[in-house]
Design a protein around this motif. Sequence first.
Motif, mmCIF file in Angstrom:
data_model
loop_
_atom_site.group_PDB
_atom_site.id
_atom_site.type_symbol
_atom_site.label_atom_id
_atom_site.label_comp_id
_atom_site.label_asym_id
_atom_site.label_seq_id
_atom_site.Cartn_x
_atom_site.Cartn_y
_atom_site.Cartn_z
ATOM 1 N N PHE A 11 38.608 17.363 29.193
ATOM 2 C CA PHE A 11 38.859 17.013 27.827
ATOM 3 C C PHE A 11 37.354 15.880 27.773
ATOM 4 N N GLN A 12 36.535 16.190 29.140
ATOM 5 C CA GLN A 12 35.130 15.090 28.878
ATOM 6 C C GLN A 12 34.156 16.248 28.523
ATOM 7 N N GLY A 13 34.158 17.559 27.743
ATOM 8 C CA GLY A 13 33.320 18.494 27.362
ATOM 9 C C GLY A 13 32.459 19.544 28.407
ATOM 10 N N VAL A 14 33.234 18.913 29.942
ATOM 11 C CA VAL A 14 32.480 19.696 30.934
ATOM 12 C C VAL A 14 32.261 21.148 31.052
ATOM 13 N N THR A 15 32.028 21.969 31.012
ATOM 14 C CA THR A 15 31.848 23.347 31.323
ATOM 15 C C THR A 15 31.272 24.177 32.216
ATOM 16 N N THR A 16 30.689 23.412 33.232
ATOM 17 C CA THR A 16 29.866 23.726 34.875
ATOM 18 C C THR A 16 30.325 22.041 35.578
ATOM 19 N N ASP A 17 30.926 23.343 36.893
ATOM 20 C CA ASP A 17 30.531 22.009 37.966
ATOM 21 C C ASP A 17 30.512 22.813 38.777
ATOM 22 N N VAL A 18 28.725 21.714 39.864
ATOM 23 C CA VAL A 18 28.228 22.430 41.173
ATOM 24 C C VAL A 18 28.709 21.989 42.275
ATOM 25 N N ILE A 19 29.384 22.525 43.123
ATOM 26 C CA ILE A 19 30.291 22.632 44.329
ATOM 27 C C ILE A 19 29.006 23.196 45.550
ATOM 28 N N GLY A 20 29.808 22.645 47.076
ATOM 29 C CA GLY A 20 29.003 22.757 47.984
ATOM 30 C C GLY A 20 28.585 21.747 48.308
ATOM 31 N N HIS A 21 28.949 20.132 47.936
ATOM 32 C CA HIS A 21 27.708 19.434 48.109
ATOM 33 C C HIS A 21 27.757 18.754 49.106
ATOM 34 N N ASP A 22 26.783 17.901 50.078
ATOM 35 C CA ASP A 22 26.679 17.081 50.781
ATOM 36 C C ASP A 22 27.268 17.971 52.623
ATOM 37 N N GLY A 23 26.542 18.871 52.481
ATOM 38 C CA GLY A 23 26.365 19.959 53.240
ATOM 39 C C GLY A 23 27.718 20.424 54.221
ATOM 40 N N LEU A 24 28.885 19.940 53.368
ATOM 41 C CA LEU A 24 30.417 20.548 53.610
ATOM 42 C C LEU A 24 30.791 21.216 52.747
ATOM 43 N N GLY A 25 30.445 22.801 52.708
ATOM 44 C CA GLY A 25 31.305 23.423 51.541
ATOM 45 C C GLY A 25 32.463 24.154 52.273
ATOM 46 N N GLN A 80 37.870 34.628 39.206
ATOM 47 C CA GLN A 80 39.419 35.520 38.979
ATOM 48 C C GLN A 80 40.081 34.294 37.864
ATOM 49 N N GLY A 81 39.721 33.685 37.828
ATOM 50 C CA GLY A 81 41.224 32.611 37.052
ATOM 51 C C GLY A 81 40.558 30.952 36.720
ATOM 52 N N ALA A 82 39.143 30.642 36.826
ATOM 53 C CA ALA A 82 38.860 29.002 36.932
ATOM 54 C C ALA A 82 38.126 28.716 35.050
ATOM 55 N N VAL A 83 38.719 27.468 34.816
ATOM 56 C CA VAL A 83 38.305 27.042 33.279
ATOM 57 C C VAL A 83 37.145 27.181 33.110
ATOM 58 N N VAL A 84 35.944 26.583 34.212
ATOM 59 C CA VAL A 84 34.972 26.208 33.757
ATOM 60 C C VAL A 84 33.660 26.776 34.552
ATOM 61 N N ASN A 85 33.036 26.990 34.496
ATOM 62 C CA ASN A 85 31.762 27.652 35.748
ATOM 63 C C ASN A 85 31.475 26.891 36.659
ATOM 64 N N VAL A 86 31.306 28.030 37.844
ATOM 65 C CA VAL A 86 30.931 27.093 39.138
ATOM 66 C C VAL A 86 29.562 27.296 39.810
ATOM 67 N N ALA A 87 28.937 27.217 39.881
ATOM 68 C CA ALA A 87 27.203 27.064 40.820
ATOM 69 C C ALA A 87 27.781 26.525 42.097
ATOM 70 N N THR A 88 27.358 27.064 43.367
ATOM 71 C CA THR A 88 27.388 26.422 44.267
ATOM 72 C C THR A 88 25.736 26.475 45.449
ATOM 73 N N LEU A 89 26.186 25.387 46.185
ATOM 74 C CA LEU A 89 24.560 25.026 46.384
ATOM 75 C C LEU A 89 25.556 25.571 48.315
ATOM 76 N N ALA A 90 24.867 26.078 49.030
ATOM 77 C CA ALA A 90 24.792 26.623 50.882
ATOM 78 C C ALA A 90 25.085 25.208 51.418
ATOM 79 N N SER A 91 25.696 24.921 52.200
ATOM 80 C CA SER A 91 25.877 23.514 52.826
ATOM 81 C C SER A 91 25.384 23.958 54.412
ATOM 82 N N HIS A 92 24.635 22.822 54.770
ATOM 83 C CA HIS A 92 24.014 23.327 55.999
ATOM 84 C C HIS A 92 25.128 22.728 56.726
ATOM 85 N N GLY A 93 26.475 21.788 56.899
ATOM 86 C CA GLY A 93 27.215 21.660 58.093
ATOM 87 C C GLY A 93 27.903 22.479 58.290
ATOM 88 N N THR A 94 28.056 23.060 57.306
ATOM 89 C CA THR A 94 29.263 24.440 57.215
ATOM 90 C C THR A 94 28.486 25.492 58.166
#
Length: 538
Positions: free
Chosen positions: A79-93, A134-148
């Motif tokens: 509802f905000q118009g967001v089409t991509t989320d970036v995940i894997g933040h803060d070193g903990l993915g 397989q089934g998310a509405v928005v696109n996703v890009a991820t960072l590698a997470s240092h802490g993980t």
Amino acid sequence: MHDLLISGGRVIDGTGSPWYWADIAIDGDQIVAVGSLRGAAARKTIYADGRIVSPGFIDMHTHSDLQLLLDPLHECKLFQGVTTDVIGHDGLGLAPVTPETRDILSEQLAAWNGPTDFKRDWTTLTEYLDYFDQGAVVNVATLASHGTVRMAVVGMDNREPTDAEMARMKAIIDQCMREGAIGLSTGLTYAPCMFASDDELVELCKAIQPYRGFYCPHHRNYGDEALKGYWDSIEIGRRSGVPVHLTHCHLSFEINKGRVGELIAMIDEARAEGVEVTMDAYPYLAGQTYMHAFLPSWAHEGGNAAILGRLQAEESRARLQRELEVTGSDGMQGVPLGWDMLRIGGILGDHDPAIVGMSLPDAAARAEKAPFDFFADLLIETQLGVSGLAFFGIEEHVQAIMRHPAHVVGSDGILVGGQPHPRGWGSHARFLSHYVRDLALLSWEEGIRKITSAPARRIGSLDRGIVRPGFKADLVVFDPDSLRAASTYENPRSNAEGVGEVIINGVQALADGQVTGATPGRALRNPFGRPHERHTSF
């Protein structure tokens, strides 16, 4: 005949160029024509009727890592118009994982991602990203997470890695980059990231350099040594030869008031010297994290069981209180904690729900306890499953950072808890409606560039973020006059208003203000990796 035609819109194309009238034709997942397309035939036509048509918005910092799989329609962003989320933040993915780290991460991130019985059967980053395909509405890009990664190799120990462990961490990060990660995040106020030296981070960043990755730090201190924290982050990029993206970039707390010009000068100087520095920020004055993040770093060594033990032992509990209230904990950015800064955002388990949304002093008074004792006991009783909001921002600093051309928008949105931060439901709508439209801090063209092409370039999605033939059809149609963030601190889960149409990879996910149920999102893997390689272990 085209698959979809958007007719009669005021196009703001994402480049920062002035708006223009145009129609947009879409075939499959691509924009195929932009201009005057009178007479063009299409299976479906969207009549923009003078509304703004722009590229889909990119949320540069999210904590949707698990929530997108649990709630694939993701209305808070749609509802905000967001089409991509970036995940894997803060070193903990949430990937890659081992059988041992899977449970530790689930416990540590419960206040960010919530408890769930969701089948977490992935091991590698590829297997994790496959779920979004397989089934998310928005696109996703991820960072590698240092802490993980550090957790898998060094555990939760507060020590330097051996040469063999360093080589192992670099190999895991290299694999993450080959499987599609876009960069490396760290969270230097969160265990186990906080146990790493800058030298360790420089060495690990060298593993992302061949894949054009960027370093994305939640740095060591946002309080009494905030400027040093930013300087150190830039130096890590300079030494390793990689771009630096300063995530949730803010200069908060009374101790820093009036110093935002120093931060901007530091960023400008680094860029002038050839260090590619960018940043994201959310348009609010409060932050949110899990409550035990405010504890000093020594309390985190050994993991959650050790933290709980220190909260209960008389001697360590007294030391914790002294550092939080008097001397300043490094978990609270070196600033003594004013309990009235904190508001309870969410609680896991069977606990009094009435305190959710209350300030910590009010909740403590309700329990007839001193604030520290209430805080410590709540962490014990919930097994650290408490999130909180912290009010420490400075409005003029927020605006100064927004005006910088290297700034983009990231919500840092946590979507779980009884009363989470409204930024997960409102950041992009608030940025455009309040700061661009109402305050005229930026032009519409520049504001939209900051949430489209600028973050697309940062994450390496070079075929998104611009309205142009050959680019992916991630598009938003919205009314600039009625756009608003309806979410508030009191009612955070209210969806934004004013966005009528959202198209993701050529498919309508929002049509005439209604969710269609389509899930056309994809995992946006690093184009400079080797996306067709598949791995089964690390």
